[in-house]
Design a protein around this motif. Sequence first.
Motif, PDB file in Angstrom:
ATOM      1  N   PRO A  93       0.828  -1.214   0.000  1.00 51.63           N
ATOM      2  CA  PRO A  93       0.000   0.000   0.000  1.00 51.63           C
ATOM      3  C   PRO A  93       0.860   1.261   0.000  1.00 51.63           C
ATOM      4  O   PRO A  93       2.010   1.252   0.438  1.00 51.63           O
ATOM      5  CB  PRO A  93      -0.803  -0.121   1.301  1.00 51.63           C
ATOM      6  N   TYR A  94       0.261   2.353  -0.483  1.00 51.57           N
ATOM      7  CA  TYR A  94       0.941   3.647  -0.483  1.00 51.57           C
ATOM      8  C   TYR A  94       0.740   4.339   0.866  1.00 51.57           C
ATOM      9  O   TYR A  94      -0.158   3.995   1.636  1.00 51.57           O
ATOM     10  CB  TYR A  94       0.385   4.539  -1.590  1.00 51.57           C
ATOM     11  N   PHE A  95       1.581   5.349   1.109  1.00 47.01           N
ATOM     12  CA  PHE A  95       1.463   6.140   2.335  1.00 47.01           C
ATOM     13  C   PHE A  95       1.521   7.613   1.959  1.00 47.01           C
ATOM     14  O   PHE A  95       2.527   8.094   1.441  1.00 47.01           O
ATOM     15  CB  PHE A  95       2.586   5.797   3.313  1.00 47.01           C
ATOM     16  N   LEU A  96       0.423   8.319   2.191  1.00 50.36           N
ATOM     17  CA  LEU A  96       0.318   9.729   1.836  1.00 50.36           C
ATOM     18  C   LEU A  96       0.818  10.580   2.999  1.00 50.36           C
ATOM     19  O   LEU A  96       0.290  10.507   4.105  1.00 50.36           O
ATOM     20  CB  LEU A  96      -1.134  10.074   1.506  1.00 50.36           C
ATOM     21  N   GLN A  97       1.843  11.392   2.744  1.00 51.85           N
ATOM     22  CA  GLN A  97       2.401  12.279   3.754  1.00 51.85           C
ATOM     23  C   GLN A  97       2.043  13.732   3.435  1.00 51.85           C
ATOM     24  O   GLN A  97       1.627  14.052   2.323  1.00 51.85           O
ATOM     25  CB  GLN A  97       3.923  12.120   3.804  1.00 51.85           C
ATOM     26  N   SER A  98       2.236  14.611   4.405  1.00 46.85           N
ATOM     27  CA  SER A  98       1.924  16.028   4.191  1.00 46.85           C
ATOM     28  C   SER A  98       2.721  16.613   3.036  1.00 46.85           C
ATOM     29  O   SER A  98       2.240  17.491   2.314  1.00 46.85           O
ATOM     30  CB  SER A  98       2.206  16.833   5.466  1.00 46.85           C
ATOM     31  N   ALA A  99       3.945  16.122   2.849  1.00 52.69           N
ATOM     32  CA  ALA A  99       4.785  16.629   1.763  1.00 52.69           C
ATOM     33  C   ALA A  99       4.192  16.317   0.395  1.00 52.69           C
ATOM     34  O   ALA A  99       4.567  16.944  -0.602  1.00 52.69           O
ATOM     35  CB  ALA A  99       6.189  16.035   1.872  1.00 52.69           C
ATOM     36  N   ASP A 100       3.262  15.359   0.330  1.00 54.40           N
ATOM     37  CA  ASP A 100       2.624  14.996  -0.940  1.00 54.40           C
ATOM     38  C   ASP A 100       1.440  15.904  -1.269  1.00 54.40           C
ATOM     39  O   ASP A 100       0.824  15.763  -2.322  1.00 54.40           O
ATOM     40  CB  ASP A 100       2.134  13.540  -0.891  1.00 54.40           C
ATOM     41  N   ILE A 101       1.115  16.817  -0.360  1.00 52.46           N
ATOM     42  CA  ILE A 101      -0.042  17.695  -0.543  1.00 52.46           C
ATOM     43  C   ILE A 101       0.408  19.087  -0.961  1.00 52.46           C
ATOM     44  O   ILE A 101       1.309  19.669  -0.366  1.00 52.46           O
ATOM     45  CB  ILE A 101      -0.869  17.793   0.757  1.00 52.46           C
ATOM     46  N   SER A 102      -0.218  19.585  -2.007  1.00 47.91           N
ATOM     47  CA  SER A 102      -0.051  20.973  -2.428  1.00 47.91           C
ATOM     48  C   SER A 102      -1.464  21.516  -2.594  1.00 47.91           C
ATOM     49  O   SER A 102      -2.114  21.277  -3.604  1.00 47.91           O
ATOM     50  CB  SER A 102       0.731  21.058  -3.743  1.00 47.91           C
ATOM     51  N   THR A 103      -1.952  22.200  -1.581  1.00 50.27           N
ATOM     52  CA  THR A 103      -3.356  22.608  -1.482  1.00 50.27           C
ATOM     53  C   THR A 103      -3.928  23.078  -2.822  1.00 50.27           C
ATOM     54  O   THR A 103      -3.344  23.950  -3.464  1.00 50.27           O
ATOM     55  CB  THR A 103      -3.504  23.740  -0.450  1.00 50.27           C
ATOM     56  N   PRO A 104      -5.056  22.499  -3.263  1.00 53.10           N
ATOM     57  CA  PRO A 104      -5.858  21.428  -2.652  1.00 53.10           C
ATOM     58  C   PRO A 104      -5.602  20.065  -3.297  1.00 53.10           C
ATOM     59  O   PRO A 104      -6.454  19.191  -3.261  1.00 53.10           O
ATOM     60  CB  PRO A 104      -7.280  21.897  -2.964  1.00 53.10           C
ATOM     61  N   PHE A 105      -4.410  19.904  -3.901  1.00 52.60           N
ATOM     62  CA  PHE A 105      -4.122  18.696  -4.679  1.00 52.60           C
ATOM     63  C   PHE A 105      -3.219  17.736  -3.910  1.00 52.60           C
ATOM     64  O   PHE A 105      -2.531  18.119  -2.966  1.00 52.60           O
ATOM     65  CB  PHE A 105      -3.453  19.062  -6.007  1.00 52.60           C
ATOM     66  N   ILE A 106      -3.208  16.486  -4.382  1.00 53.14           N
ATOM     67  CA  ILE A 106      -2.312  15.467  -3.843  1.00 53.14           C
ATOM     68  C   ILE A 106      -1.436  14.963  -4.977  1.00 53.14           C
ATOM     69  O   ILE A 106      -1.937  14.608  -6.048  1.00 53.14           O
ATOM     70  CB  ILE A 106      -3.100  14.279  -3.246  1.00 53.14           C
ATOM     71  N   ASN A 107      -0.140  14.940  -4.742  1.00 52.45           N
ATOM     72  CA  ASN A 107       0.791  14.413  -5.739  1.00 52.45           C
ATOM     73  C   ASN A 107       0.978  12.922  -5.477  1.00 52.45           C
ATOM     74  O   ASN A 107       1.845  12.514  -4.708  1.00 52.45           O
ATOM     75  CB  ASN A 107       2.127  15.152  -5.663  1.00 52.45           C
ATOM     76  N   ALA A 108       0.149  12.120  -6.118  1.00 54.55           N
ATOM     77  CA  ALA A 108       0.174  10.676  -5.872  1.00 54.55           C
ATOM     78  C   ALA A 108       1.495  10.050  -6.301  1.00 54.55           C
ATOM     79  O   ALA A 108       1.925   9.042  -5.740  1.00 54.55           O
ATOM     80  CB  ALA A 108      -0.990  10.006  -6.604  1.00 54.55           C
ATOM     81  N   LYS A 109       2.167  10.652  -7.280  1.00 53.62           N
ATOM     82  CA  LYS A 109       3.411  10.076  -7.795  1.00 53.62           C
ATOM     83  C   LYS A 109       4.553  10.149  -6.794  1.00 53.62           C
ATOM     84  O   LYS A 109       5.532   9.420  -6.911  1.00 53.62           O
ATOM     85  CB  LYS A 109       3.816  10.796  -9.083  1.00 53.62           C
ATOM     86  N   SER A 110       4.444  11.039  -5.810  1.00 55.64           N
ATOM     87  CA  SER A 110       5.547  11.203  -4.855  1.00 55.64           C
ATOM     88  C   SER A 110       5.377  10.351  -3.596  1.00 55.64           C
ATOM     89  O   SER A 110       6.241  10.354  -2.722  1.00 55.64           O
ATOM     90  CB  SER A 110       5.678  12.678  -4.457  1.00 55.64           C
TER      91      SER A 110
END
Length: 476
Positions: free
Chosen positions: A69-86
């Motif tokens: 599974p993936y793990f979404l961290q705060s660094a992957d968020i650029s309001t209001p988007f999520i950079n799933a590739k990172s």
Amino acid sequence: MSEIQFSEALSGTKTSRIDPEYFNRAATKTLKMIKGTLRLGDLVQDGYRVVYETTEAIDREEGERLGLPYFLQSADISTPFINAKSMVCVALSDWERYPKGRIIPGELLIEVKGKAEKIALVPDDFPKNTLVTGTCFKLTTKQRVDQYFLASYLTCRYGQALKDRLKSNLLVSYIAKDDLYRLPIPDLSPEIKLKIKFCFDRCFEAHEEAQSLMDEAETTLLRALGLENWQAPESLSYVRNSRDAFAAGRLDAEHFQEKYYAAKTALIKAGAKCFIPFPELLESLTNGHTPLRHDLSKGEVPFLCAEHVNDFNIKFDSEKRILLEHHGKELARTAVHDGDVLLTIKGRIGNAAIAENVPGAVNINQDVALLRLNETLPIWYIVAYLNCRFGKLQSEKMATGAINPFLGLFSVRRFEVPEFEYETMQEIADSTQSLVKSSRSAWQKASQFLDTAKRAIEIAIEENETAAMAYLEGAV
């Protein structure tokens, strides 16, 4: 100075805050402007924040190969988007142990720990096998349209002021669930909320266009060389002689993996005439440092870290600051100018971007290298190579540290860039530059739609809903 009643101080939060930070002027002024008794919790269907214990990040490439599974961290968020590739991956045991942390399409993610500034909306097509960091509070709203309303409100000037006052603990800021749910919000009609949703729909459409163009830019070099389908081999064993080890100054097996040698062979087969050592392409190479005993919340000069540098793009709006004195004296050599190339060298290593339209004084910290290149090769070609699959493999090869990768300047100087026919390199450079500029235009359009939604909320608070609707009608 602000003056408040003692009874008001005791009723502010569940913990009865009486510190001046909580009753700052911006927050108390906003409270008087918001009429009614509606609270954020009134719109929430369900909400949760997971506290993880021993979760360990696993390299994305390795994790995907193992189906983790993936793990979404705060660094992957650029309001209001999520950079799933990172996103990185985590162990399957974490997925089974923390079911409440599993992401749900349509959720609103609110950063409540650390800076507690970011907001993200989870799109319907987001990878469902993802766990959300405990830095974020994840919630669903009773009405789907309210997630867009809350996203714009919490990032507008007034929502941000009220959210900021909820932060407690001076070392690591944190917003408690009860306090978040008690956050006052304006009571707006379904009609204006639908208009705000329309802004977000257009915002995400522009974002998708920007991302598509950026993906195309990242593969321009591979397509031009016929290498878009090349896959790195994963050999279980390999043999290297002692001469290679001593020449590299490395004795760790990771540095000598077969995929690095296979990558170089593939480039040669694609027409590389030679590999130019980085020192022959550089006029200068350096990195910054953090001024001793300086509070990074104070200063006039934006201070960029690795999180502000992505492939081909630099975010100049850093919250971290240094003084003009630092910028002009001890960090003068790392003052960022148009045409400089920034390269991340710690954490998420190997992201390269050309500085363009630098907004005045800007500087970098120790996690970013500043490259000034000569004209031996087209600069956009060099950056395209650094950001492509082969350039990333080179960064990975030269890095040290398994948990927190690091590229020392000595290692960066050992980079090589393949030289092809000049016409081929120039074509790659021109195509990449054109796609990146088109992507930035789409990003700007997405940002404008988000700003429109935020401004509409502010007008509704400052004046009334009629004025906000008139603004939206004219803007979109």
